[in-house]
Design a protein around this motif. Structure first.
Motif, PDB file in Angstrom:
ATOM      1  N   SER A  71       0.998  -1.142  -0.135  1.00 37.42           N
ATOM      2  CA  SER A  71       0.044  -0.103  -0.159  1.00 37.42           C
ATOM      3  C   SER A  71       0.911   1.272   0.042  1.00 37.42           C
ATOM      4  O   SER A  71       2.057   1.125   0.069  1.00 37.42           O
ATOM      5  N   ARG A  72       0.278   2.317  -0.193  1.00 41.18           N
ATOM      6  CA  ARG A  72       1.017   3.725  -0.092  1.00 41.18           C
ATOM      7  C   ARG A  72       0.198   4.902   0.230  1.00 41.18           C
ATOM      8  O   ARG A  72      -0.910   4.809   0.204  1.00 41.18           O
ATOM      9  N   ASP A  73       0.724   5.577   0.975  1.00 41.72           N
ATOM     10  CA  ASP A  73       0.138   6.975   1.249  1.00 41.72           C
ATOM     11  C   ASP A  73       0.987   8.300   0.916  1.00 41.72           C
ATOM     12  O   ASP A  73       2.183   8.430   1.264  1.00 41.72           O
ATOM     13  N   ASN A  74       0.333   8.790  -0.389  1.00 40.88           N
ATOM     14  CA  ASN A  74       1.317   9.664  -0.873  1.00 40.88           C
ATOM     15  C   ASN A  74       1.243  10.952  -0.072  1.00 40.88           C
ATOM     16  O   ASN A  74       2.021  11.773  -0.329  1.00 40.88           O
ATOM     17  N   ALA A  75       0.311  11.248   0.955  1.00 38.42           N
ATOM     18  CA  ALA A  75       0.429  12.315   1.644  1.00 38.42           C
ATOM     19  C   ALA A  75       1.604  12.299   2.712  1.00 38.42           C
ATOM     20  O   ALA A  75       2.225  13.561   2.976  1.00 38.42           O
ATOM     21  N   LYS A  76       2.021  11.121   2.792  1.00 42.85           N
ATOM     22  CA  LYS A  76       3.165  10.967   3.874  1.00 42.85           C
ATOM     23  C   LYS A  76       4.481  10.686   3.075  1.00 42.85           C
ATOM     24  O   LYS A  76       5.342  10.114   3.603  1.00 42.85           O
ATOM     25  N   ASN A  77       4.000  10.429   1.870  1.00 49.35           N
ATOM     26  CA  ASN A  77       5.484  10.103   1.008  1.00 49.35           C
ATOM     27  C   ASN A  77       6.291   8.604   1.411  1.00 49.35           C
ATOM     28  O   ASN A  77       7.210   8.572   1.744  1.00 49.35           O
ATOM     29  N   MET A  78       5.109   7.690   1.469  1.00 48.75           N
ATOM     30  CA  MET A  78       5.439   6.443   2.202  1.00 48.75           C
ATOM     31  C   MET A  78       4.697   4.937   1.353  1.00 48.75           C
ATOM     32  O   MET A  78       3.681   5.133   1.006  1.00 48.75           O
ATOM     33  N   VAL A  79       5.627   4.221   1.165  1.00 46.10           N
ATOM     34  CA  VAL A  79       4.825   2.804   0.551  1.00 46.10           C
ATOM     35  C   VAL A  79       5.163   1.717   1.764  1.00 46.10           C
ATOM     36  O   VAL A  79       6.377   1.759   2.431  1.00 46.10           O
ATOM     37  N   LEU A  80       4.147   1.090   1.808  1.00 46.52           N
ATOM     38  CA  LEU A  80       4.287  -0.108   2.945  1.00 46.52           C
ATOM     39  C   LEU A  80       4.113  -1.469   2.509  1.00 46.52           C
ATOM     40  O   LEU A  80       3.420  -1.468   1.346  1.00 46.52           O
ATOM     41  N   LEU A  81       4.756  -2.348   3.157  1.00 49.98           N
ATOM     42  CA  LEU A  81       4.542  -3.728   2.775  1.00 49.98           C
ATOM     43  C   LEU A  81       4.448  -4.543   4.151  1.00 49.98           C
ATOM     44  O   LEU A  81       4.928  -4.668   5.037  1.00 49.98           O
ATOM     45  N   GLN A  82       2.839  -4.823   4.232  1.00 45.26           N
ATOM     46  CA  GLN A  82       2.565  -5.822   5.346  1.00 45.26           C
ATOM     47  C   GLN A  82       2.713  -7.307   4.958  1.00 45.26           C
ATOM     48  O   GLN A  82       2.237  -7.644   3.966  1.00 45.26           O
ATOM     49  N   MET A  83       3.442  -7.985   5.758  1.00 46.40           N
ATOM     50  CA  MET A  83       3.745  -9.273   5.790  1.00 46.40           C
ATOM     51  C   MET A  83       3.141  -9.872   7.021  1.00 46.40           C
ATOM     52  O   MET A  83       3.428  -9.632   8.091  1.00 46.40           O
ATOM     53  N   ILE A  84       2.303 -10.923   6.722  1.00 44.91           N
ATOM     54  CA  ILE A  84       1.562 -11.893   8.110  1.00 44.91           C
ATOM     55  C   ILE A  84       2.356 -13.265   7.632  1.00 44.91           C
ATOM     56  O   ILE A  84       2.905 -13.856   6.429  1.00 44.91           O
ATOM     57  N   SER A  85       1.899 -14.202   8.751  1.00 40.41           N
ATOM     58  CA  SER A  85       2.363 -15.610   8.559  1.00 40.41           C
ATOM     59  C   SER A  85       3.657 -15.812   7.982  1.00 40.41           C
ATOM     60  O   SER A  85       3.754 -16.656   7.067  1.00 40.41           O
ATOM     61  N   LEU A  86       4.710 -14.858   8.486  1.00 37.09           N
ATOM     62  CA  LEU A  86       6.137 -15.180   8.078  1.00 37.09           C
ATOM     63  C   LEU A  86       6.567 -16.689   8.184  1.00 37.09           C
ATOM     64  O   LEU A  86       6.456 -17.211   8.965  1.00 37.09           O
ATOM     65  N   LYS A  87       7.574 -16.926   7.190  1.00 40.76           N
ATOM     66  CA  LYS A  87       8.137 -18.232   7.182  1.00 40.76           C
ATOM     67  C   LYS A  87       9.462 -17.949   6.940  1.00 40.76           C
ATOM     68  O   LYS A  87      10.101 -17.013   6.511  1.00 40.76           O
ATOM     69  N   PRO A  88      10.346 -18.928   7.397  1.00 38.22           N
ATOM     70  CA  PRO A  88      11.870 -19.024   7.407  1.00 38.22           C
ATOM     71  C   PRO A  88      12.430 -18.511   5.848  1.00 38.22           C
ATOM     72  O   PRO A  88      13.422 -17.671   5.834  1.00 38.22           O
ATOM     73  N   ASP A  89      11.671 -19.202   4.869  1.00 36.65           N
ATOM     74  CA  ASP A  89      12.088 -18.897   3.561  1.00 36.65           C
ATOM     75  C   ASP A  89      11.918 -17.236   3.319  1.00 36.65           C
ATOM     76  O   ASP A  89      12.367 -16.853   2.209  1.00 36.65           O
ATOM     77  N   ASP A  90      11.113 -16.624   4.130  1.00 34.15           N
ATOM     78  CA  ASP A  90      11.094 -14.892   3.738  1.00 34.15           C
ATOM     79  C   ASP A  90      12.239 -14.198   4.354  1.00 34.15           C
ATOM     80  O   ASP A  90      12.325 -13.081   3.966  1.00 34.15           O
ATOM     81  N   THR A  91      13.204 -14.855   5.042  1.00 33.03           N
ATOM     82  CA  THR A  91      14.264 -14.172   5.489  1.00 33.03           C
ATOM     83  C   THR A  91      15.212 -13.710   4.183  1.00 33.03           C
ATOM     84  O   THR A  91      15.626 -14.458   3.045  1.00 33.03           O
ATOM     85  N   ALA A  92      15.301 -12.242   4.158  1.00 34.12           N
ATOM     86  CA  ALA A  92      16.083 -11.666   3.130  1.00 34.12           C
ATOM     87  C   ALA A  92      16.349 -10.176   3.593  1.00 34.12           C
ATOM     88  O   ALA A  92      15.632  -9.765   4.551  1.00 34.12           O
ATOM     89  N   VAL A  93      16.917  -9.547   2.480  1.00 37.96           N
ATOM     90  CA  VAL A  93      16.948  -8.222   3.007  1.00 37.96           C
ATOM     91  C   VAL A  93      16.174  -7.689   1.742  1.00 37.96           C
ATOM     92  O   VAL A  93      15.872  -8.121   0.382  1.00 37.96           O
ATOM     93  N   TYR A  94      15.202  -6.625   2.510  1.00 39.09           N
ATOM     94  CA  TYR A  94      13.981  -6.130   1.587  1.00 39.09           C
ATOM     95  C   TYR A  94      14.332  -4.782   1.188  1.00 39.09           C
ATOM     96  O   TYR A  94      14.833  -3.954   1.871  1.00 39.09           O
ATOM     97  N   TYR A  95      14.177  -4.453  -0.134  1.00 36.41           N
ATOM     98  CA  TYR A  95      14.568  -3.340  -0.848  1.00 36.41           C
ATOM     99  C   TYR A  95      13.170  -2.589  -1.271  1.00 36.41           C
ATOM    100  O   TYR A  95      12.533  -3.403  -2.170  1.00 36.41           O
ATOM    101  N   CYS A  96      13.120  -1.336  -1.170  1.00 36.24           N
ATOM    102  CA  CYS A  96      12.110  -0.665  -1.972  1.00 36.24           C
ATOM    103  C   CYS A  96      12.715   0.187  -3.149  1.00 36.24           C
ATOM    104  O   CYS A  96      13.961   0.353  -3.115  1.00 36.24           O
ATOM    105  N   ALA A  97      12.027   0.505  -4.135  1.00 30.64           N
ATOM    106  CA  ALA A  97      12.499   1.098  -5.265  1.00 30.64           C
ATOM    107  C   ALA A  97      11.283   1.840  -6.034  1.00 30.64           C
ATOM    108  O   ALA A  97      10.346   1.523  -5.901  1.00 30.64           O
ATOM    109  N   ALA A  98      11.817   2.696  -6.805  1.00 31.24           N
ATOM    110  CA  ALA A  98      11.192   3.843  -7.230  1.00 31.24           C
ATOM    111  C   ALA A  98      11.522   3.730  -8.746  1.00 31.24           C
ATOM    112  O   ALA A  98      12.557   3.831  -9.573  1.00 31.24           O
ATOM    113  N   ASP A  99      10.221   3.547  -9.618  1.00 38.41           N
ATOM    114  CA  ASP A  99      10.123   3.819 -10.948  1.00 38.41           C
ATOM    115  C   ASP A  99       9.648   5.103 -11.731  1.00 38.41           C
ATOM    116  O   ASP A  99       8.400   4.946 -11.518  1.00 38.41           O
ATOM    117  N   GLN A 100      10.157   6.061 -12.167  1.00 36.64           N
ATOM    118  CA  GLN A 100       9.593   7.251 -12.897  1.00 36.64           C
ATOM    119  C   GLN A 100       9.208   7.127 -14.028  1.00 36.64           C
ATOM    120  O   GLN A 100       8.200   7.388 -14.446  1.00 36.64           O
TER     121      GLN A 100
END
Length: 125
Positions: A71-100
């Motif tokens: 999701s994103r909140d453009n008023a707050k200049n923020m993008v969110l990633l909600q993750m539930i039921s996490l698994k060991p395979d989700d272990t990683a470095v998570y990056y956000c990125a912008a595409d203009q």
């Protein structure tokens, strides 16, 4: 050019939840389609989720659709990633990125011009 800073990573037990945040500064945030990617040790960077500049269109990797929400909140200049039921395979470095330049959201990493420094997510079994 926009600058991105991720936060919200950490250590969580399997089955737990985390919400990652990506704060943007610089140019108009609502000009950018945004994406989340992740990279585990020894693996290539992989697509997680993307959302359009307006927030009206989104895409989540098929295997993650039932657990991850972008999701994103453009008023707050923020993008969110909600993750539930996490698994060991989700272990990683998570990056956000912008595409203009994109007319539509994309899963292709090289289409994103700007990247954050990443936030570590570790899921213990």
């Amino acid at each position: 050019q926009v600058r991105l800073v991720e936060s919200g990573g950490g250590l969580v037990q399997a089955g737990g939840s985390l919400r990652l945040a990506c704060a943007a500064s610089g140019r108009a945030f609502d000009d950018y389609n945004m994406g989340w990617f992740r990279q585990a040790p020894g693996k290539e960077r992989e697509f997680v989720a993307a959302i359009s500049a307006s927030g009206g269109n989104s895409d989540v990797e098929d295997s993650l659709k039932d657990r991850f929400t972008i999701s994103r909140d453009n008023a707050k200049n923020m993008v969110l990633l909600q993750m539930i039921s996490l698994k060991p395979d989700d272990t990683a470095v998570y990056y956000c990125a912008a595409d203009q330049g994109g007319y539509s959201i994309t899963r292709i990493p090289r289409r994103y011009e700007t990247w954050g420094q990443g936030t570590q997510v570790t899921v213990s079994s």
